[in-house]
Design a protein around this motif. Structure first.
Motif, PDB file in Angstrom:
ATOM      1  N   PRO A  11      -4.980   0.777  -3.484  1.00 27.56           N
ATOM      2  CA  PRO A  11      -5.992   1.541  -4.210  1.00 27.56           C
ATOM      3  C   PRO A  11      -7.373   0.915  -4.066  1.00 27.56           C
ATOM      4  N   LYS A  12      -8.372   1.733  -3.946  1.00 29.02           N
ATOM      5  CA  LYS A  12      -9.746   1.245  -3.835  1.00 29.02           C
ATOM      6  C   LYS A  12     -10.652   2.287  -4.475  1.00 29.02           C
ATOM      7  N   GLY A  13     -11.393   1.904  -5.512  1.00 22.43           N
ATOM      8  CA  GLY A  13     -12.258   2.863  -6.195  1.00 22.43           C
ATOM      9  C   GLY A  13     -11.446   4.052  -6.664  1.00 22.43           C
ATOM     10  N   LYS A  14     -11.857   5.238  -6.205  1.00 24.67           N
ATOM     11  CA  LYS A  14     -11.147   6.457  -6.662  1.00 24.67           C
ATOM     12  C   LYS A  14      -9.980   6.808  -5.752  1.00 24.67           C
ATOM     13  N   ARG A  15      -9.804   6.034  -4.675  1.00 26.42           N
ATOM     14  CA  ARG A  15      -8.686   6.332  -3.760  1.00 26.42           C
ATOM     15  C   ARG A  15      -7.403   5.735  -4.311  1.00 26.42           C
ATOM     16  N   THR A  16      -6.344   6.532  -4.278  1.00 25.25           N
ATOM     17  CA  THR A  16      -5.110   6.096  -4.946  1.00 25.25           C
ATOM     18  C   THR A  16      -4.373   4.991  -4.197  1.00 25.25           C
ATOM     19  N   GLY A  17      -4.629   4.819  -2.926  1.00 22.93           N
ATOM     20  CA  GLY A  17      -3.760   3.965  -2.102  1.00 22.93           C
ATOM     21  C   GLY A  17      -2.726   4.872  -1.463  1.00 22.93           C
ATOM     22  N   LEU A  65      -2.911  13.854   0.528  1.00 19.45           N
ATOM     23  CA  LEU A  65      -4.012  12.884   0.489  1.00 19.45           C
ATOM     24  C   LEU A  65      -3.876  11.848  -0.632  1.00 19.45           C
ATOM     25  N   THR A  66      -3.054  12.143  -1.625  1.00 22.88           N
ATOM     26  CA  THR A  66      -2.907  11.207  -2.742  1.00 22.88           C
ATOM     27  C   THR A  66      -1.452  10.726  -2.824  1.00 22.88           C
ATOM     28  N   ALA A  67      -1.254   9.658  -3.597  1.00 27.35           N
ATOM     29  CA  ALA A  67       0.121   9.158  -3.771  1.00 27.35           C
ATOM     30  C   ALA A  67       0.264   8.636  -5.196  1.00 27.35           C
ATOM     31  N   SER A  99       1.568  12.950 -16.371  1.00 26.10           N
ATOM     32  CA  SER A  99       0.343  13.096 -17.154  1.00 26.10           C
ATOM     33  C   SER A  99      -0.177  11.724 -17.591  1.00 26.10           C
ATOM     34  N   ALA A 100       0.613  10.681 -17.325  1.00 32.22           N
ATOM     35  CA  ALA A 100       0.224   9.336 -17.771  1.00 32.22           C
ATOM     36  C   ALA A 100      -0.940   8.789 -16.945  1.00 32.22           C
ATOM     37  N   ASP A 101      -1.732   7.980 -17.619  1.00 33.29           N
ATOM     38  CA  ASP A 101      -2.875   7.326 -16.973  1.00 33.29           C
ATOM     39  C   ASP A 101      -2.363   6.162 -16.117  1.00 33.29           C
ATOM     40  N   ILE A 102      -2.796   6.100 -14.876  1.00 30.86           N
ATOM     41  CA  ILE A 102      -2.354   5.003 -14.001  1.00 30.86           C
ATOM     42  C   ILE A 102      -3.528   4.047 -13.814  1.00 30.86           C
ATOM     43  N   ASP A 103      -3.277   2.779 -14.027  1.00 27.14           N
ATOM     44  CA  ASP A 103      -4.342   1.779 -13.883  1.00 27.14           C
ATOM     45  C   ASP A 103      -4.383   1.296 -12.424  1.00 27.14           C
ATOM     46  N   ILE A 162      -2.972  10.974 -11.630  1.00 27.29           N
ATOM     47  CA  ILE A 162      -2.928  11.258 -10.185  1.00 27.29           C
ATOM     48  C   ILE A 162      -2.181  12.556  -9.905  1.00 27.29           C
ATOM     49  N   GLU A 163      -2.869  13.442  -9.221  1.00 26.17           N
ATOM     50  CA  GLU A 163      -2.254  14.726  -8.868  1.00 26.17           C
ATOM     51  C   GLU A 163      -2.152  14.849  -7.351  1.00 26.17           C
TER      52      GLU A 163
END
Ligand code: NAI
Length: 397
Positions: free
Chosen positions: A78-84, A13-15, A384-388, A3-4
């Protein structure tokens, strides 16, 4: 997913969930290391997920009384590609610590302006939670659907004195440019008062009182802002200032109403200018904040949301050093409004140019605070970590 931060104008727009969690935990730690107070047993916080409302909830829950809280906010997971939203992740982090420490909490996510939300909260208070002794109104929104006439009002941050022009920051290009705040139409002024004035606060308090959800002696506070001469064109004399005056008049009316009904009290607390989702959106205001932070940091009196809010509760509302003005408003903005602080702000402001603004203001501090609203630029977080996000979306709020 990695997440950037994604910025559009003055909106993030992202969190980042881990960044939000780390910041909520820092706020909790701050409160635990600070002065304790004996305050509310059960509180309702309307606008509990970020900024001043979140800081209020943290101060109450971890500042000595282990206040049980109900939080109402408008956030999505979070929903689909939206981070929440950041407020969603902030709330998850608050829940986790409160749960581990046995502090009771409940969240309602949805539209606080609606009758449905008021009914749901009232039902829960009556059937499960018990009466509240404190209600904090900390909503900031751009829109409100008035449940009485069904009309959706959109607030417009405009001038009421013919328009204002001034410098402001551009976070995309790390520069400043001249912005104009146009004059408001009658419609825009009315709509802004509808959204950010006291009408909905009044509806909440009367609905709660009439349903028997408030204790004898219950208190309610709504957060307000006045600001100095430097920002008067955009704030005090703008549409938002008119809305805040309506909020203050509502406090006076509610104070009389609660006094008679429950020997209760209603006030506004005038808070300091800070970087929040709401304030970053006000034209010209961000650059004033940059200058103010520079001056207040140099004097060792800068506060963020948690420091300001904790001082309000520990020293003023539940302490014995209240700062109350002649209009009965609590004034934790007293350090921002100090004469020496404002004199220096005015001096810096008068000298600002696109070349020197990073030296004459705390632009770097402001920028960092802005990205931290979404949980970015927090030390110790691996971005840089992957967030599930799928896993996160399964957690109950
Ligand atoms: P914020 O944007 O951080 O928080 C607003 C809160 O309202 C969030 O919890 C959000 O979820 C909630 N919300 C918005 N619309 C909603 C809806 N329809 N239903 C339910 N919840 C909803 O804003 P901030 O800055 O903490 O603002 C809170 C209050 O503090 C506002 O009245 C603002 O004017 C006041 N204030 C802010 C200052 C600043 O510099 N940020 C200074 C002084 C006062």
């Amino acid at each position: 997913m990695v997440i950037e931060p994604k910025v559009k104008g003055s909106i993030l727009l992202t969190a980042h969930p881990e960044g939000c969690e780390a910041l909520v935990k820092q706020q909790i730690q701050y409160v635990k290391n600070s002065k304790k107070y004996s305050g509310s047993k059960k509180a309702l916080i309307i606008g509990s997920s970020s900024g001043y409302g979140l800081a209020t909830r943290i101060s109450l829950a971890f500042g000595g009384s282990k206040t049980e809280t109900i939080g109402v906010a408008f956030e999505s997971g979070p929903k689909g590609k939206r981070t929440g939203t950041a407020g969603w992740f902030n709330t998850l982090a608050f829940n986790e610590v409160a749960k581990n420490e046995g502090i009771n909490y409940k969240n309602f996510m949805g539209d606080a302006f609606s009758y449905e939300m008021k009914d749901e909260v009232i039902k829960y208070i009556k059937e499960e939670f018990g009466q509240v002794d404190l209600v904090i109104y900390s909503l900031a929104s751009g829109k409100r659907t008035d449940p009485v006439d069904g009309v959706t009002y959109t607030s417009a941050l405009r001038s009421t004195t013919g328009g204002v022009t001034g410098p402001t920051v551009d976070l995309d290009t790390d520069s400043i440019y001249t912005q104009t705040m146009e004059n408001a139409s009658e419609e825009e002024l009315k709509a802004t008062v509808k959204v950010m004035g006291g009408e909905d606060w009044d509806m909440w308090i009367k609905a709660l009182a009439e349903a028997g959800c408030l204790t004898e002696g219950a208190k309610t506070f709504a957060y307000s802002y006045i600001g100095p001469k430097l920002t008067s064109g955009i704030y005090k004399d703008g549409t938002i200032g008119a809305a805040k005056r309506h909020l203050e008049q509502t406090a006076t009316n509610l104070n009389a109403y609660l006094k008679e009904k429950l020997n209760g009290e209603a006030y506004t607390a005038v808070n300091k200018a800070l970087v929040t989702k709401a304030s970053a959106y006000i034209p010209i205001f961000p650059l004033y904040a940059c200058v103010l932070f520079k001056v207040m940091k140099a004097k060792g009196i800068h506060e963020g949301c948690i420091e300001q809010t904790h001082r309000l509760f520990a020293d003023m509302i539940y302490g014995n050093e209240p700062v109350i003005d002649e209009d009965g408003r609590f004034r934790p903005d007293n350090w921002e409004m100090r004469e020496d602080v404002q004199k220096e702000c005015e001096e810096f402001w008068a000298q600002l140019t696109p070349e020197n603004f990073k030296d004459l203001s705390d632009y770097e501090g402001f920028r960092k605070d802005f990205f931290q609203l979404g949980g970015f630029e927090v030390e110790g977080v691996d971005y840089s970590a992957d967030i599930d996000l799928d896993e996160l979306s399964k957690i109950d709020i």
